[in-house]
Design a protein around this motif. Structure first.
Motif, PDB file in Angstrom:
ATOM      1  N   ASP A 107      16.447 -10.935  -7.870  1.00  0.00           N
ATOM      2  CA  ASP A 107      17.327 -11.483  -6.834  1.00  0.00           C
ATOM      3  C   ASP A 107      17.284 -10.638  -5.565  1.00  0.00           C
ATOM      4  OD1 ASP A 107      18.236 -13.705  -8.131  1.00  0.00           O
ATOM      5  OD2 ASP A 107      20.141 -12.832  -8.773  1.00  0.00           O
ATOM      6  N   GLY A 108      17.324 -11.323  -4.456  1.00  0.00           N
ATOM      7  CA  GLY A 108      17.449 -10.664  -3.164  1.00  0.00           C
ATOM      8  C   GLY A 108      16.211  -9.903  -2.732  1.00  0.00           C
ATOM      9  N   LYS A 109      16.307  -9.376  -1.543  1.00  0.00           N
ATOM     10  CA  LYS A 109      15.189  -8.648  -0.951  1.00  0.00           C
ATOM     11  C   LYS A 109      14.864  -7.392  -1.744  1.00  0.00           C
ATOM     12  CE  LYS A 109      13.780  -6.460   3.364  1.00  0.00           C
ATOM     13  NZ  LYS A 109      14.158  -6.140   4.732  1.00  0.00           N
ATOM     14  N   GLN A 110      15.897  -6.672  -2.163  1.00  0.00           N
ATOM     15  CA  GLN A 110      15.688  -5.407  -2.867  1.00  0.00           C
ATOM     16  C   GLN A 110      14.920  -5.613  -4.165  1.00  0.00           C
ATOM     17  OE1 GLN A 110      16.316  -2.498  -1.514  1.00  0.00           O
ATOM     18  NE2 GLN A 110      15.479  -1.425  -3.272  1.00  0.00           N
ATOM     19  N   GLY A 111      15.216  -6.672  -4.898  1.00  0.00           N
ATOM     20  CA  GLY A 111      14.517  -6.956  -6.145  1.00  0.00           C
ATOM     21  C   GLY A 111      13.043  -7.235  -5.918  1.00  0.00           C
ATOM     22  N   LYS A 112      12.749  -7.985  -4.868  1.00  0.00           N
ATOM     23  CA  LYS A 112      11.355  -8.315  -4.564  1.00  0.00           C
ATOM     24  C   LYS A 112      10.594  -7.082  -4.082  1.00  0.00           C
ATOM     25  CE  LYS A 112      12.447 -13.121  -3.679  1.00  0.00           C
ATOM     26  NZ  LYS A 112      13.775 -12.989  -4.228  1.00  0.00           N
ATOM     27  N   VAL A 113      11.243  -6.257  -3.268  1.00  0.00           N
ATOM     28  CA  VAL A 113      10.610  -5.017  -2.794  1.00  0.00           C
ATOM     29  C   VAL A 113      10.304  -4.090  -3.975  1.00  0.00           C
ATOM     30  CG1 VAL A 113      11.018  -2.909  -1.452  1.00  0.00           C
ATOM     31  CG2 VAL A 113      11.569  -5.136  -0.465  1.00  0.00           C
ATOM     32  N   MET A 114      11.226  -4.011  -4.915  1.00  0.00           N
ATOM     33  CA  MET A 114      11.012  -3.170  -6.104  1.00  0.00           C
ATOM     34  C   MET A 114       9.849  -3.712  -6.930  1.00  0.00           C
ATOM     35  SD  MET A 114      12.004  -0.474  -7.663  1.00  0.00           S
ATOM     36  CE  MET A 114      13.661  -0.104  -7.222  1.00  0.00           C
ATOM     37  N   PHE A 115       9.774  -5.023  -7.100  1.00  0.00           N
ATOM     38  CA  PHE A 115       8.671  -5.648  -7.834  1.00  0.00           C
ATOM     39  C   PHE A 115       7.342  -5.360  -7.137  1.00  0.00           C
ATOM     40  CE2 PHE A 115       5.920  -9.465  -8.162  1.00  0.00           C
ATOM     41  CZ  PHE A 115       5.561  -9.346  -9.493  1.00  0.00           C
ATOM     42  N   GLU A 116       7.280  -5.553  -5.815  1.00  0.00           N
ATOM     43  CA  GLU A 116       6.060  -5.290  -5.048  1.00  0.00           C
ATOM     44  C   GLU A 116       5.626  -3.840  -5.196  1.00  0.00           C
ATOM     45  OE1 GLU A 116       7.227  -6.451  -1.129  1.00  0.00           O
ATOM     46  OE2 GLU A 116       6.946  -8.591  -1.512  1.00  0.00           O
ATOM     47  N   SER A 117       6.581  -2.936  -5.115  1.00  0.00           N
ATOM     48  CA  SER A 117       6.281  -1.504  -5.234  1.00  0.00           C
ATOM     49  C   SER A 117       5.728  -1.159  -6.612  1.00  0.00           C
ATOM     50  CB  SER A 117       7.556  -0.708  -4.951  1.00  0.00           C
ATOM     51  OG  SER A 117       7.361   0.649  -5.215  1.00  0.00           O
ATOM     52  N   THR A 118       6.315  -1.732  -7.639  1.00  0.00           N
ATOM     53  CA  THR A 118       5.850  -1.476  -9.002  1.00  0.00           C
ATOM     54  C   THR A 118       4.435  -1.995  -9.195  1.00  0.00           C
ATOM     55  OG1 THR A 118       8.116  -1.653  -9.821  1.00  0.00           O
ATOM     56  CG2 THR A 118       6.359  -1.867 -11.447  1.00  0.00           C
ATOM     57  N   ILE A 119       4.171  -3.210  -8.733  1.00  0.00           N
ATOM     58  CA  ILE A 119       2.833  -3.799  -8.860  1.00  0.00           C
ATOM     59  C   ILE A 119       1.813  -2.941  -8.114  1.00  0.00           C
ATOM     60  CG2 ILE A 119       1.408  -5.804  -8.261  1.00  0.00           C
ATOM     61  CD1 ILE A 119       3.315  -6.214 -10.651  1.00  0.00           C
ATOM     62  N   LYS A 120       2.168  -2.510  -6.918  1.00  0.00           N
ATOM     63  CA  LYS A 120       1.268  -1.682  -6.108  1.00  0.00           C
ATOM     64  C   LYS A 120       0.897  -0.397  -6.849  1.00  0.00           C
ATOM     65  CE  LYS A 120       1.341   1.028  -1.879  1.00  0.00           C
ATOM     66  NZ  LYS A 120       2.130   1.405  -0.706  1.00  0.00           N
ATOM     67  N   SER A 121       1.881   0.299  -7.381  1.00  0.00           N
ATOM     68  CA  SER A 121       1.590   1.578  -8.048  1.00  0.00           C
ATOM     69  C   SER A 121       0.796   1.373  -9.337  1.00  0.00           C
ATOM     70  CB  SER A 121       2.878   2.350  -8.315  1.00  0.00           C
ATOM     71  OG  SER A 121       3.700   1.659  -9.227  1.00  0.00           O
ATOM     72  N   LYS A 122       1.093   0.329 -10.103  1.00  0.00           N
ATOM     73  CA  LYS A 122       0.365   0.073 -11.354  1.00  0.00           C
ATOM     74  C   LYS A 122      -1.098  -0.281 -11.073  1.00  0.00           C
ATOM     75  CE  LYS A 122       3.774   0.143 -14.437  1.00  0.00           C
ATOM     76  NZ  LYS A 122       3.817   0.676 -15.762  1.00  0.00           N
ATOM     77  N   ILE A 123      -1.338  -1.100 -10.059  1.00  0.00           N
ATOM     78  CA  ILE A 123      -2.716  -1.479  -9.741  1.00  0.00           C
ATOM     79  C   ILE A 123      -3.484  -0.280  -9.187  1.00  0.00           C
ATOM     80  CG2 ILE A 123      -4.154  -2.939  -8.260  1.00  0.00           C
ATOM     81  CD1 ILE A 123      -2.034  -5.129  -8.601  1.00  0.00           C
ATOM     82  N   ASN A 124      -2.819   0.546  -8.386  1.00  0.00           N
ATOM     83  CA  ASN A 124      -3.485   1.727  -7.823  1.00  0.00           C
ATOM     84  C   ASN A 124      -3.929   2.708  -8.912  1.00  0.00           C
ATOM     85  OD1 ASN A 124      -3.630   1.070  -5.124  1.00  0.00           O
ATOM     86  ND2 ASN A 124      -1.633   1.917  -4.658  1.00  0.00           N
ATOM     87  N   GLU A 125      -3.255   2.695 -10.060  1.00  0.00           N
ATOM     88  CA  GLU A 125      -3.679   3.546 -11.168  1.00  0.00           C
ATOM     89  C   GLU A 125      -5.056   3.120 -11.685  1.00  0.00           C
ATOM     90  OE1 GLU A 125      -0.615   3.480 -14.157  1.00  0.00           O
ATOM     91  OE2 GLU A 125       0.877   4.320 -12.786  1.00  0.00           O
ATOM     92  N   LEU A 126      -5.390   1.830 -11.546  1.00  0.00           N
ATOM     93  CA  LEU A 126      -6.680   1.310 -12.000  1.00  0.00           C
ATOM     94  C   LEU A 126      -7.802   1.521 -10.988  1.00  0.00           C
ATOM     95  CD1 LEU A 126      -5.685  -2.242 -13.296  1.00  0.00           C
ATOM     96  CD2 LEU A 126      -6.300  -0.277 -14.692  1.00  0.00           C
ATOM     97  N   MET A 127      -7.465   1.503  -9.726  1.00  0.00           N
ATOM     98  CA  MET A 127      -8.463   1.445  -8.661  1.00  0.00           C
ATOM     99  C   MET A 127      -9.321   2.708  -8.604  1.00  0.00           C
ATOM    100  SD  MET A 127      -8.067  -1.495  -7.152  1.00  0.00           S
ATOM    101  CE  MET A 127      -8.824  -1.304  -5.561  1.00  0.00           C
ATOM    102  N   GLN A 128     -10.627   2.494  -8.341  1.00  0.00           N
ATOM    103  CA  GLN A 128     -11.555   3.602  -8.164  1.00  0.00           C
ATOM    104  C   GLN A 128     -12.096   3.640  -6.739  1.00  0.00           C
ATOM    105  OE1 GLN A 128     -14.406   2.826 -11.237  1.00  0.00           O
ATOM    106  NE2 GLN A 128     -13.133   3.739 -12.823  1.00  0.00           N
ATOM    107  N   GLU A 129     -12.186   2.491  -6.085  1.00  0.00           N
ATOM    108  CA  GLU A 129     -12.689   2.381  -4.707  1.00  0.00           C
ATOM    109  C   GLU A 129     -11.540   2.054  -3.763  1.00  0.00           C
ATOM    110  OE1 GLU A 129     -15.872   2.722  -3.550  1.00  0.00           O
ATOM    111  OE2 GLU A 129     -16.521   3.296  -5.565  1.00  0.00           O
ATOM    112  N   GLY A 130     -10.754   3.015  -3.372  1.00  0.00           N
ATOM    113  CA  GLY A 130      -9.655   2.768  -2.450  1.00  0.00           C
ATOM    114  C   GLY A 130      -8.360   2.486  -3.187  1.00  0.00           C
ATOM    115  N   GLU A 131      -7.449   1.854  -2.463  1.00  0.00           N
ATOM    116  CA  GLU A 131      -6.131   1.596  -3.035  1.00  0.00           C
ATOM    117  C   GLU A 131      -5.495   0.366  -2.403  1.00  0.00           C
ATOM    118  OE1 GLU A 131      -3.378   4.402  -0.169  1.00  0.00           O
ATOM    119  OE2 GLU A 131      -3.775   5.077  -2.196  1.00  0.00           O
ATOM    120  N   VAL A 132      -4.479  -0.145  -3.094  1.00  0.00           N
ATOM    121  CA  VAL A 132      -3.678  -1.243  -2.566  1.00  0.00           C
ATOM    122  C   VAL A 132      -2.661  -0.634  -1.615  1.00  0.00           C
ATOM    123  CG1 VAL A 132      -2.015  -3.061  -3.143  1.00  0.00           C
ATOM    124  CG2 VAL A 132      -3.977  -2.644  -4.632  1.00  0.00           C
TER     125      VAL A 132
END
Length: 143
Positions: A107-132
């Protein structure tokens, strides 16, 4: 004679202080030019380094259903190419994170920002060529 000698010494000291000040000024301005941030990328460069995540529909922890699409902005074209190859891993991360969340968590902006942040950090753990650099929610429906 003493006045002339005193005047010469004062003039030498004044010129030396002025020269030191000019050298310091030039060095500081050159140092600041080197530390200037690189220019912001153009929208074409951003699009070139971005990847669309196709529409996902999944259940949340409270049995609500969410349907969303995302755009992942990376720092380079090479990182975007890697992310395209890792699409199955990206989808898995998104579905796993959503499965742990409730409707209230999103719910709300804060919930979506938290979701985006979590996805960004989890995907960056996988990345080898740069980052999200940024995750954008481009469409979102929750029931």
């Amino acid at each position: 004679m003493k006045k002339n000698k005193l005047l010469t010494i004062m003039l030498i000291i004044l010129i030396t202080i002025t020269l030191i000040g000019v050298v310091i000024f030039v060095l500081l301005t050159q140092f600041n030019k080197q530390q200037a941030a690189p220019p912001e990328p153009t929208i074409d460069e951003i699009l070139e380094a971005s990847v669309d995540v196709p529409e996902l529909t999944t259940n949340l922890a409270d049995n609500s259903i969410v349907r969303l699409t995302l755009k992942l902005q990376t720092d380079s074209k090479e990182a975007a190419e890697e992310l395209v190859k890792r699409d199955f891993q990206t989808n898995n991360i998104i579905i796993e994170e959503l499965a742990e969340m409730t409707k209230k968590d999103l719910d709300g902006k804060q919930g979506k920002v938290m979701f985006e942040s979590t996805i960004k950090s989890k995907i960056n753990e996988l990345m080898q060529e740069g980052e999200v650099q940024q995750v954008y929610i481009t469409s979102y429906i929750i029931q």
